[in-house]
Design an enzyme around this catalytic site. Structure first.
Site, short mmCIF file in Angstrom:
data_model
loop_
_atom_site.label_atom_id
_atom_site.label_comp_id
_atom_site.label_asym_id
_atom_site.label_seq_id
_atom_site.Cartn_x
_atom_site.Cartn_y
_atom_site.Cartn_z
N PRO A 255 -2.23 0.87 4.05
CA PRO A 255 -1.01 -0.04 3.52
C PRO A 255 -0.67 -0.45 5.49
CG PRO A 255 -0.26 1.47 2.24
CD PRO A 255 -1.86 2.11 2.93
N TYR A 256 -1.43 -0.24 6.63
CA TYR A 256 -1.12 0.20 7.57
C TYR A 256 -1.84 -1.48 7.98
CZ TYR A 256 -1.49 -0.18 12.85
OH TYR A 256 -2.00 -0.59 14.42
N GLY A 257 -3.27 -1.32 7.96
CA GLY A 257 -4.03 -2.31 8.13
C GLY A 257 -3.53 -3.43 7.12
N LYS A 260 -0.74 -5.34 8.73
CA LYS A 260 -1.09 -6.03 9.63
C LYS A 260 -1.69 -8.03 9.67
CE LYS A 260 -0.02 -3.91 13.33
NZ LYS A 260 0.52 -4.57 14.65
#
Length: 486
Positions: A255-257, A260
């Site tokens: 989810p972080y990637g 972004k």
């Protein structure tokens, strides 16, 4: 018959004192009242004259004006690890800097260090605000004359995003926080106010993606023409070929990637109908600290378990755990940013405490079975941001990988950390952690060619030694990140 007398419905309340059927007014009382009025008027006039003679009377804040030869940069997340180092570099190079941070991940202690280093009026101001509030963001932009934005602010822990991408409550009860005034402290005076607030729950997609949209909209509405966006190699996921170039397909796996990449997509869509100068920097795994020992990495205690691989090694070397006391058989489940160093184990035997770093995954298709990453020193990273700002061109978008071009395995990293700290850190190897990828390192040739940037601090052990010196001299980081009011 005519009546010449006056009829009153109510008696006159302010009638002078009557003596023997005669109206009598006290002259001394009148003189006292008149004297007081004259004195107040005189003092008021003197204050106005003195204020008008003051050079700051009716003078607008230097942060609200565009000044020839001075570039005013808004640094979002400037109280954080990378943002604070970037702000220091900008100030050192003569830029005017405004830091906006909600202190959810940043540390006001870092801002105070910058204030002490650059106390001159008009150099640095700090604004306590949340980028998730569009109204507040618009006010900030309307009251300040920004020339450029370096957008660092984001929740940025891969492991945390995988465990709970929508929500991660850090604090549920209200906290009374003592922080610098939102009006900032450009003159070097440490003015503080007390605010009672509740730290909101963090949503990765909202915090990273939606907040970037809020910033973009505010920039467009206030004619701010340059954006330097802090992105990540996590947008690439696990590519089939190494090294990673800027045209490597973006297929994020956490989810972080993903958040972004969504933010990048918004920026790129926006750029199609804008003359804004945009630079997107996708950087790899950040380590190190200011070579002169002024700034370092100091995550809040409750966030240490989500920290970087270097922080985990340093905690192990110092014999501490993420906010918990040593206890028999305790294993702390933690996740580190884009790393495989996943937990600290603590055991007690015969009153001897042994701190163990646990590495998850030894069967990857790498030379030693552990994950390989590209470690970039924070000093090199902020240098890339400054060069990107200098080279930003209206109506153009630049996308660059920021890394050393060399991958190091987790085993190699732990070995270098042992040498840097002089501590024989114990290591336990466990099965893989879901969501990790085997090998990621950059091809930095594009940024070298177009921005004339090359990583200078490429000795892993030396970068760790620099960070270790700061850690040892700041046992409690910058102190309490959010000072509890009594």
């Amino acid at each position: 018959m005519l009546n010449f007398g006056r009829n009153r419905a109510q008696p006159r309340s302010n009638r002078p004192l009557s003596l023997g059927g005669m109206d009598y007014s006290d002259p001394k009382r009148k003189n006292n009242v008149v004297g007081k009025i004259l004195l107040a008027a005189t003092l008021t006039a003197l204050c106005i004259i003195m204020l008008k003679q003051s050079p700051t009377f009716n003078s607008p804040s230097p942060f609200s004006l565009h000044e020839e030869g001075v570039i005013h940069v808004l640094v979002t997340g400037g109280a954080g690890y990378i943002g604070s180092h970037a702000a220091m570099r900008l100030l050192k190079d003569g830029y005017r800097v405004t830091i906006v941070d909600n202190l959810s991940r940043g540390n006001i202690g870092a801002v105070k260090v910058l204030q002490e280093l650059f106390p001159e009026p008009g150099r640095l101001q700090f604004i306590y605000a949340d980028l998730g509030d569009p109204k507040t963001v618009n006010i900030i932009f309307s009251q300040n004359a920004f020339d450029a934005v370096m957008h660092f602010a984001a929740v940025a822990y891969v492991g945390e995003s995988t465990m709970n991408p929508l929500k991660s409550n850090l604090c549920s009860p209200p906290l009374k926080l003592t922080i610098p005034s939102a009006a900032a402290f450009p003159t070097g005076s440490a003015v503080s106010i007390t605010i009672t607030t509740t730290l909101s729950s963090f949503r990765y997609y909202h915090n990273i993606t939606s907040n970037t949209l809020v910033v973009l909209e505010a920039m467009a509405a206030n004619d701010v023409k340059t954006l330097i966006y802090s992105s990540t190699c996590a947008t690439y996921g696990e590519p089939e070929k190494m090294p990673i170039t800027e045209v490597t397909p973006q297929e994020p796996i956490n989810p972080y990637g993903k958040a972004k990449k969504m933010a990048e997509d918004i920026i790129l869509d926006f750029s199609k109908n804008s003359d804004m100068a945009i630079m997107i920097l996708r950087y790899f795994n950040v380590i190190g600290s200011d070579p002169d020992g002024r700034l370092g990495e100091a995550p809040r205690p409750e966030l240490r378990e989500h920290g970087r691989i270097s922080g985990a090694c340093f905690d192990a070397a110092r014999g501490i755990t993420p906010g918990l006391k040593h206890s028999v058989g305790l294993v702390l489940a933690v996740d580190f940013l884009a790393e495989n160093l996943d937990s600290l184990g603590v055991w007690e035997s015969d009153c001897v405490v042994v701190i163990t770093v646990q590495v998850k995954g030894t069967d990857y298709k790498t030379h030693d079975g552990t994950c390989i990453r590209d470690y970039i020193d924070v000093t090199d990273l902020v240098d890339a941001h400054v060069k990107a700002l200098e080279k930003a061109t209206p109506a153009k978008v630049g996308i660059y990988n920021v890394g050393t071009g060399k991958g190091r395995s987790v085993k190699e990293f732990v070995k270098a950390c042992k040498k840097a700290t002089g501590v024989d850190i114990k290591v336990e190897y466990l099965p893989r952690r879901p969501g990790d990828y085997a090998e990621v390192y950059s091809d930095p040739s594009k940024i070298n060619r177009e921005l004339n940037w090359t990583a200078q601090y490429t000795d892993l052990q030396k970068s760790l030694q620099t960070a270790w010196r700061w850690q040892k001299s700041h046992q409690n980081g910058y102190g309490s990140p959010l000072v509890m009011a009594s």
